[in-house]
Scaffold this active site. Structure first.
Site, PDB file in Angstrom:
ATOM      1  N   GLY A  14       0.805  -1.220   0.000  1.00 40.21           N
ATOM      2  CA  GLY A  14       0.000   0.000   0.000  1.00 40.21           C
ATOM      3  C   GLY A  14       0.836   1.267   0.000  1.00 40.21           C
ATOM      4  O   GLY A  14       0.544   2.226  -0.726  1.00 40.21           O
ATOM      5  N   THR A  15       1.894   1.276   0.791  1.00 37.29           N
ATOM      6  CA  THR A  15       2.721   2.485   0.881  1.00 37.29           C
ATOM      7  C   THR A  15       3.352   2.783  -0.478  1.00 37.29           C
ATOM      8  O   THR A  15       3.357   3.931  -0.937  1.00 37.29           O
ATOM      9  CB  THR A  15       3.805   2.299   1.967  1.00 37.29           C
ATOM     10  OG1 THR A  15       3.146   2.002   3.199  1.00 37.29           O
ATOM     11  CG2 THR A  15       4.667   3.539   2.123  1.00 37.29           C
ATOM     12  N   GLY A  70      -2.073  -6.339  -0.079  1.00 39.31           N
ATOM     13  CA  GLY A  70      -2.460  -7.727   0.179  1.00 39.31           C
ATOM     14  C   GLY A  70      -2.742  -8.062   1.632  1.00 39.31           C
ATOM     15  O   GLY A  70      -3.702  -8.766   1.942  1.00 39.31           O
ATOM     16  N   HIS A  71      -1.906  -7.541   2.554  1.00 34.22           N
ATOM     17  CA  HIS A  71      -2.000  -8.038   3.930  1.00 34.22           C
ATOM     18  C   HIS A  71      -3.210  -7.523   4.692  1.00 34.22           C
ATOM     19  O   HIS A  71      -3.459  -7.954   5.823  1.00 34.22           O
ATOM     20  CB  HIS A  71      -0.704  -7.765   4.701  1.00 34.22           C
ATOM     21  CG  HIS A  71      -0.468  -6.357   5.119  1.00 34.22           C
ATOM     22  ND1 HIS A  71      -0.587  -5.960   6.420  1.00 34.22           N
ATOM     23  CD2 HIS A  71      -0.099  -5.266   4.429  1.00 34.22           C
ATOM     24  CE1 HIS A  71      -0.285  -4.675   6.512  1.00 34.22           C
ATOM     25  NE2 HIS A  71       0.011  -4.228   5.308  1.00 34.22           N
ATOM     26  N   CYS A 109       3.090   6.283  18.598  1.00 29.81           N
ATOM     27  CA  CYS A 109       4.408   6.696  19.056  1.00 29.81           C
ATOM     28  C   CYS A 109       5.235   7.144  17.854  1.00 29.81           C
ATOM     29  O   CYS A 109       5.456   6.365  16.937  1.00 29.81           O
ATOM     30  CB  CYS A 109       5.065   5.520  19.766  1.00 29.81           C
ATOM     31  SG  CYS A 109       6.509   6.009  20.660  1.00 29.81           S
TER      32      CYS A 109
HETATM   33  C1  PLP Z   1      -5.302   3.442   4.525  1.00 30.69           C
HETATM   34  C2  PLP Z   1      -3.954   2.821   4.410  1.00 30.69           C
HETATM   35  N1  PLP Z   1      -3.144   3.170   3.408  1.00 30.69           N
HETATM   36  C3  PLP Z   1      -1.925   2.641   3.249  1.00 30.69           C
HETATM   37  C4  PLP Z   1      -1.428   1.710   4.144  1.00 30.69           C
HETATM   38  C5  PLP Z   1      -0.057   1.148   3.950  1.00 30.69           C
HETATM   39  O1  PLP Z   1      -0.111  -0.149   3.416  1.00 30.69           O
HETATM   40  P1  PLP Z   1       1.134  -1.146   3.549  1.00 30.69           P
HETATM   41  O2  PLP Z   1       1.185  -1.587   4.962  1.00 30.69           O
HETATM   42  O3  PLP Z   1       0.806  -2.270   2.604  1.00 30.69           O
HETATM   43  O4  PLP Z   1       2.345  -0.414   3.105  1.00 30.69           O
HETATM   44  C6  PLP Z   1      -2.239   1.318   5.220  1.00 30.69           C
HETATM   45  C7  PLP Z   1      -1.709   0.374   6.236  1.00 30.69           C
HETATM   46  O5  PLP Z   1      -1.974   0.510   7.423  1.00 30.69           O
HETATM   47  C8  PLP Z   1      -3.527   1.885   5.362  1.00 30.69           C
HETATM   48  O6  PLP Z   1      -4.329   1.533   6.366  1.00 30.69           O
END
Ligand code: PLP
Length: 380
Positions: free
Chosen positions: A66-67, A191-192, A316
């Site tokens: 996601g990031t 995915g996770h 934190c």
């Molecule tokens: C809304 C949202 N965007 C992006 C991310 C980041 O995803 P990843 O953990 O796969 O990098 C998260 C993870 O907590 C999320 O909740």
């Protein structure tokens, strides 16, 4: 009860991935038979993601999660002098690329939510300027579960001729995703968050979107994301997508809503509690509860000792405890944000799980209120 942080692999996902670790370990870029087997597996995986998004396979790019998807969308679209509209409730995976872009000459507007946690689509419309290139608004908030009006925002973006990205990381597997109905040009999943592997995700890219690659160094993923494709992870992501699609029509959502409502009703029976985001449409599995006069971090630890994992309304950062930027943006004061906990149910959650939480939380709240009364937080 921390499914919004991560989920376990579904057994079917483990089974689907298994052959690609050892026997079928080819590099999908190789032209020999081993490589072509791996290539075919990646192609099949792309078809699954296309079904999840309701798009063509050629519009799916595999990412490292996601990031990376969010970074790719923001950095891949924004150039100095452009204007970006986003919100103050995004995940840091969007907020930080926005901040970096601002330091490089991009103008950024951060829209605040209404007190119920939802962004107003009209506020998005009002923020558009002739220089606006991209709107990035998440589909579902990770802390409150509040669903954002992405379809309305998609229509506004189309009318204004502006590109639209949505971070659907907390939406995948929980709500129906349809990129045409949303009207987005870019959409991120990971995915996770829906019983697939960590460190893999996908980015939908609408044809004609002038996205520059964020990671370069090879011609993988049609030059949009360089790097040897993580074949087992991508196969696992695809299986998770297939299961997510099935879970949207097999009664899972209705069952989760019932469990979440049971949990919420039980929590609200404790004096001095409220739901953050109540009144807005929300994902079925999430509730964010404020326990007035309680230090949320202490409550989280007390529940952890009882075997109940939840997330706090504070985080934190560099050694300092900061209240949640999402709850603060919704108008809660620091104490109210720090007194809040997020409960997010796994797809496999049971009534027994909920009843266990309802058994341990009231006692823990009462004990903490007696031990260290703190100033009562209020909605500002
Ligand atoms: C809304 C949202 N965007 C992006 C991310 C980041 O995803 P990843 O953990 O796969 O990098 C998260 C993870 O907590 C999320 O909740």
């Amino acid at each position: 009860m921390d499914a919004n942080a991560t989920t376990p692999l579904a057994p079917e996902v483990v089974e689907a991935m298994r052959p690609y670790w050892i026997e079928q370990f080819g590099n999908p870029s190789s032209i020999h038979a081993q490589g072509q087997q791996a290539h075919a597996a990646v192609d099949r995986a792309r078809e699954s993601l296309a079904r999840l998004f309701h798009c063509n396979e050629a519009e799916v790019i595999f990412t490292g999660g996601g990031t990376e998807g969010d970074n790719s969308a923001i950095f891949g679209m924004m150039r100095p002098g452009d204007h970006l509209i986003t919100t103050s409730i995004e995940h840091r995976a969007v907020l930080q690329p926005a901040e970096y872009s601002a330091a490089r000459g991009v103008e950024v507007t951060y829209l605040c939510p209404q007190p119920n946690g939802a962004i107003s689509a009209e506020a998005v419309r009002a923020a558009i300027t002739p220089r606006t290139r991209l709107i990035s608004v998440m589909l579902a908030n990770n802390e409150t579960g509040v669903l954002q009006p992405v379809e309305e925002i998609g229509r506004i973006a189309a009318e204004a001729g502006v590109y639209f990205h949505t971070d659907a990381v907390q939406g995948a597997g929980k709500v129906h995703l349809d990129v045409d109905r949303i009207g987005c040009h870019l959409l991120t999943v990971s995915g996770h968050k829906f019983h697939g592997p960590k460190g893999v995700g996908a980015l939908y890219v609408r044809p004609g979107t002038p996205l520059e690659p964020f990671i370069v160094g090879g011609s993988h993923e049609r030059r949009m994301r360089a790097g040897t494709v993580n074949v087992p992870a991508v196969v696992g992501l695809a299986k998770a997508a297939d299961l997510a699609i099935a879970s949207l029509t097999d009664g899972t959502e209705a069952r989760l809503v019932r469990l979440r409502n049971r949990l919420e009703a039980g929590m609200l029976a404790i004096e001095g509690t409220a739901v953050n985001g109540a009144g807005a449409p929300r994902t079925a599995n999430t509730t964010n509860i404020r326990f007035e006069g309680v230090d949320g971090a202490a409550l989280m630890i007390a529940l952890d000792l009882k075997g109940l994992a939840v997330s706090g309304g504070s985080a934190c950062h560099s050694g300092a405890v900061e209240p949640s930027h999402v709850l603060i943006a919704m108008g809660l004061d620091k104490n109210a944000a720090n007194a809040s906990l997020r409960f997010s149910l796994l797809r496999t959650a049971t009534k027994e799980d909920v009843d266990y939480a309802l058994h341990v939380v009231p006692d823990a709240v009462e004990r903490l209120r007696k031990l260290s009364p703190i100033e009562t937080g209020t909605l500002a």
